[in-house]
Write a protein that holds these residues in place. Structure first.
Motif: not given
Length: 199
Positions: A102-110
């Motif tokens: 969960k602490d990864g960058p949000s843009e990495d999720l998509a």
């Protein structure tokens, strides 16, 4: 359009994840669940492409749900705070397509979702490092002992279950405490659990 179901027991985070993914032009959140039971029902109902879920949820954990979805065409992504080898091993056995923190960058999720839709798997790099560097320091027999301790068995019960003497059990316990760098059985169970070593 990539259709997604999200399961997360923290409502604020569930809402934020849903809004974040709905902003992507090629993604649509078709269902939101707050526990493992709900997510299985939503996957059945909506037949999404991706099911993204947390691990520690009420009623049924994300790993239990992932194991039940193993043969479902829906691709499972675990999104969690817990970088634990035991959890990661279980997730890999359940053949999840992704294990992200969960602490990864949000843009990495998509981007990760798109890569997974292309048929690849994505695991957080720190988990891969952990999985290959640190396993449980206990032998198989010591793990049997700590499992029995965790199940509330006393020295005498452990001895009779493993067909060994109570003295041998006490020796195992002191070796376990030493290896886990703790002072008592309760701390040992807590440390072993924290590391995700209970199978």
């Amino acid at each position: 359009m990539i259709r997604i179901v999200i399961a997360e027991d923290q409502r604020m985070l569930l809402g934020a994840l849903g809004s974040l993914l709905d902003l992507e032009e090629d993604m649509e959140v078709v269902g939101k669940a707050s526990n493992g039971e709900e997510v299985l029902a939503l996957v059945k109902q909506h037949q999404p492409d991706i099911c993204m879920m947390d691990i520690e949820m009420p009623l049924k954990s994300g790993l239990d749900a992932a194991e039940e979805l193993k043969n479902d065409p829906c691709k499972v992504i675990v999104l969690t705070t817990f970088a634990r080898t035991g959890y990661f091993e279980r997730a890999r056995k359940a053949e999840v397509s992704g294990y992200l923190l969960k602490d990864g960058p949000s843009e990495d999720l998509a981007n990760s979702i798109r890569i997974i839709m292309d048929g690849r798997k994505i695991y957080a790099p720190e988990l891969v490092d952990m999985a290959y560097s640190t396993g449980s320091p206990l032998t198989e027999r010591e793990e049997q002992v700590i499992n029995l301790i965790a199940n509330g068995k006393n020295t005498k019960e452990i001895a009779s279950q493993l067909f060994i003497t109570t003295g041998t059990v006490r020796n195992y316990v002191s070796v376990i405490l030493d290896k886990l760098d703790v002072t008592n059985r309760i701390e040992a169970i807590s440390r072993f659990k924290e590391k995700g070593w209970f199978k």
